[in-house]
Scaffold this motif. Structure first.
Motif, PDB file in Angstrom:
ATOM      1  N   ALA A 155       0.830  -1.200   0.000  1.00 34.20           N
ATOM      2  CA  ALA A 155       0.000   0.000   0.000  1.00 34.20           C
ATOM      3  C   ALA A 155       0.866   1.253   0.000  1.00 34.20           C
ATOM      4  CB  ALA A 155      -0.896  -0.004   1.221  1.00 34.20           C
ATOM      5  N   LEU A 156       0.381   2.269  -0.652  1.00 29.58           N
ATOM      6  CA  LEU A 156       1.063   3.554  -0.647  1.00 29.58           C
ATOM      7  C   LEU A 156       0.844   4.246   0.692  1.00 29.58           C
ATOM      8  CD1 LEU A 156      -0.017   4.837  -4.157  1.00 29.58           C
ATOM      9  CD2 LEU A 156       2.185   3.869  -3.511  1.00 29.58           C
ATOM     10  N   ASP A 157       1.812   5.039   1.099  1.00 30.76           N
ATOM     11  CA  ASP A 157       1.694   5.787   2.345  1.00 30.76           C
ATOM     12  C   ASP A 157       0.905   7.062   2.062  1.00 30.76           C
ATOM     13  OD1 ASP A 157       1.911   7.005   4.763  1.00 30.76           O
ATOM     14  OD2 ASP A 157       4.102   7.090   4.781  1.00 30.76           O
ATOM     15  N   THR A 158      -0.357   7.080   2.450  1.00 24.76           N
ATOM     16  CA  THR A 158      -1.234   8.230   2.191  1.00 24.76           C
ATOM     17  C   THR A 158      -1.555   9.001   3.464  1.00 24.76           C
ATOM     18  OG1 THR A 158      -3.164   6.808   2.400  1.00 24.76           O
ATOM     19  CG2 THR A 158      -2.296   7.134   0.183  1.00 24.76           C
ATOM     20  N   ARG A 159      -0.775   8.788   4.507  1.00 28.61           N
ATOM     21  CA  ARG A 159      -1.057   9.469   5.771  1.00 28.61           C
ATOM     22  C   ARG A 159      -1.013  10.978   5.637  1.00 28.61           C
ATOM     23  NH1 ARG A 159       3.247   6.866   9.579  1.00 28.61           N
ATOM     24  NH2 ARG A 159       4.381   7.008   7.631  1.00 28.61           N
ATOM     25  N   ALA A 160      -0.103  11.513   4.843  1.00 29.01           N
ATOM     26  CA  ALA A 160       0.007  12.960   4.700  1.00 29.01           C
ATOM     27  C   ALA A 160      -1.278  13.556   4.145  1.00 29.01           C
ATOM     28  CB  ALA A 160       1.189  13.310   3.801  1.00 29.01           C
ATOM     29  N   ALA A 161      -1.894  12.887   3.194  1.00 32.42           N
ATOM     30  CA  ALA A 161      -3.154  13.377   2.627  1.00 32.42           C
ATOM     31  C   ALA A 161      -4.261  13.348   3.677  1.00 32.42           C
ATOM     32  CB  ALA A 161      -3.545  12.545   1.419  1.00 32.42           C
ATOM     33  N   LEU A 162      -4.290  12.339   4.523  1.00 35.87           N
ATOM     34  CA  LEU A 162      -5.318  12.238   5.550  1.00 35.87           C
ATOM     35  C   LEU A 162      -5.147  13.296   6.629  1.00 35.87           C
ATOM     36  CD1 LEU A 162      -5.510   8.366   5.882  1.00 35.87           C
ATOM     37  CD2 LEU A 162      -7.063   9.880   4.653  1.00 35.87           C
ATOM     38  N   TYR A 163      -3.923  13.679   6.912  1.00 36.29           N
ATOM     39  CA  TYR A 163      -3.686  14.709   7.916  1.00 36.29           C
ATOM     40  C   TYR A 163      -4.157  16.078   7.437  1.00 36.29           C
ATOM     41  CZ  TYR A 163      -1.270  11.718  11.198  1.00 36.29           C
ATOM     42  OH  TYR A 163      -0.988  10.736  12.117  1.00 36.29           O
ATOM     43  N   ALA A 164      -4.437  16.254   6.161  1.00 38.61           N
ATOM     44  CA  ALA A 164      -4.952  17.523   5.649  1.00 38.61           C
ATOM     45  C   ALA A 164      -6.331  17.821   6.234  1.00 38.61           C
ATOM     46  CB  ALA A 164      -5.024  17.489   4.129  1.00 38.61           C
ATOM     47  N   PHE A 165      -7.073  16.802   6.649  1.00 39.90           N
ATOM     48  CA  PHE A 165      -8.385  17.017   7.252  1.00 39.90           C
ATOM     49  C   PHE A 165      -8.282  17.636   8.642  1.00 39.90           C
ATOM     50  CE2 PHE A 165      -9.425  13.603   4.202  1.00 39.90           C
ATOM     51  CZ  PHE A 165     -10.450  14.255   3.516  1.00 39.90           C
ATOM     52  N   ASN A 166      -7.172  17.424   9.312  1.00 42.39           N
ATOM     53  CA  ASN A 166      -6.979  17.979  10.646  1.00 42.39           C
ATOM     54  C   ASN A 166      -5.547  18.482  10.760  1.00 42.39           C
ATOM     55  OD1 ASN A 166      -7.065  18.708  13.307  1.00 42.39           O
ATOM     56  ND2 ASN A 166      -7.607  16.691  14.092  1.00 42.39           N
ATOM     57  N   PRO A 167      -5.277  19.696  10.264  1.00 48.88           N
ATOM     58  CA  PRO A 167      -3.895  20.189  10.234  1.00 48.88           C
ATOM     59  C   PRO A 167      -3.298  20.424  11.616  1.00 48.88           C
ATOM     60  CG  PRO A 167      -5.441  21.869   9.467  1.00 48.88           C
ATOM     61  CD  PRO A 167      -6.228  20.617   9.689  1.00 48.88           C
ATOM     62  N   ASP A 168      -4.117  20.515  12.660  1.00 47.13           N
ATOM     63  CA  ASP A 168      -3.592  20.743  14.010  1.00 47.13           C
ATOM     64  C   ASP A 168      -3.106  19.463  14.676  1.00 47.13           C
ATOM     65  OD1 ASP A 168      -4.220  23.440  13.762  1.00 47.13           O
ATOM     66  OD2 ASP A 168      -6.262  23.119  14.519  1.00 47.13           O
ATOM     67  N   GLU A 169      -3.454  18.315  14.098  1.00 45.73           N
ATOM     68  CA  GLU A 169      -3.048  17.024  14.654  1.00 45.73           C
ATOM     69  C   GLU A 169      -1.539  16.854  14.495  1.00 45.73           C
ATOM     70  OE1 GLU A 169      -3.537  13.338  16.452  1.00 45.73           O
ATOM     71  OE2 GLU A 169      -5.135  14.780  16.072  1.00 45.73           O
ATOM     72  N   PRO A 170      -0.825  16.529  15.576  1.00 42.83           N
ATOM     73  CA  PRO A 170       0.619  16.294  15.423  1.00 42.83           C
ATOM     74  C   PRO A 170       0.868  15.063  14.550  1.00 42.83           C
ATOM     75  CG  PRO A 170      -0.107  15.863  17.674  1.00 42.83           C
ATOM     76  CD  PRO A 170      -1.297  16.372  16.925  1.00 42.83           C
ATOM     77  N   ARG A 171       1.848  15.179  13.684  1.00 45.43           N
ATOM     78  CA  ARG A 171       2.160  14.080  12.749  1.00 45.43           C
ATOM     79  C   ARG A 171       3.318  13.249  13.269  1.00 45.43           C
ATOM     80  NH1 ARG A 171       1.972  17.744   7.308  1.00 45.43           N
ATOM     81  NH2 ARG A 171      -0.185  18.329   7.573  1.00 45.43           N
ATOM     82  N   PRO A 172       3.246  11.951  13.054  1.00 44.38           N
ATOM     83  CA  PRO A 172       4.393  11.105  13.405  1.00 44.38           C
ATOM     84  C   PRO A 172       5.584  11.446  12.518  1.00 44.38           C
ATOM     85  CG  PRO A 172       2.433   9.774  12.914  1.00 44.38           C
ATOM     86  CD  PRO A 172       2.126  11.197  12.559  1.00 44.38           C
ATOM     87  N   SER A 173       6.769  11.149  12.981  1.00 49.51           N
ATOM     88  CA  SER A 173       7.940  11.424  12.159  1.00 49.51           C
ATOM     89  C   SER A 173       7.878  10.617  10.869  1.00 49.51           C
ATOM     90  CB  SER A 173       9.219  11.062  12.927  1.00 49.51           C
ATOM     91  OG  SER A 173       9.253   9.693  13.195  1.00 49.51           O
ATOM     92  N   GLY A 174       8.350  11.216   9.796  1.00 47.14           N
ATOM     93  CA  GLY A 174       8.349  10.556   8.493  1.00 47.14           C
ATOM     94  C   GLY A 174       7.129  10.865   7.654  1.00 47.14           C
ATOM     95  N   VAL A 175       6.151  11.575   8.213  1.00 44.84           N
ATOM     96  CA  VAL A 175       4.960  11.927   7.453  1.00 44.84           C
ATOM     97  C   VAL A 175       5.091  13.384   7.057  1.00 44.84           C
ATOM     98  CG1 VAL A 175       2.453  12.130   7.467  1.00 44.84           C
ATOM     99  CG2 VAL A 175       3.554  10.271   8.700  1.00 44.84           C
TER     100      VAL A 175
END
Length: 68
Positions: free
Chosen positions: A46-66
């Motif tokens: 599977a492709l790593d699409t986490r960055a696109a999903l975080y666009a829905f909640n920009p205030d959510e802290p992202r794990p490293s590598g995203v």
């Protein structure tokens, strides 16, 4: 493990490292299309699409590598 499973695994590894032509040659098959269709397992990572999903909640802290 059956011989068929081993043959398919072998063809898949060779196709991913050196190309499907080399896998066909190793398996003794004359048609690359037949090797691709029947012996080389489809790549299903599977492709790593986490960055696109975080666009829905920009205030959510992202794990490293995203990124994004």
């Amino acid at each position: 493990m059956t011989f068929k499973t081993f043959r398919k695994s072998n063809a898949t590894i060779i196709a991913r490292t050196t190309g499907v032509e080399a896998a066909a040659y190793q398996a003794g098959l004359s048609k690359v299309s037949m090797t691709r269709k029947h012996y080389v397992e489809e790549y299903k990572e599977a492709l790593d699409t986490r960055a696109a999903l975080y666009a829905f909640n920009p205030d959510e802290p992202r794990p490293s590598g995203v990124g994004m």
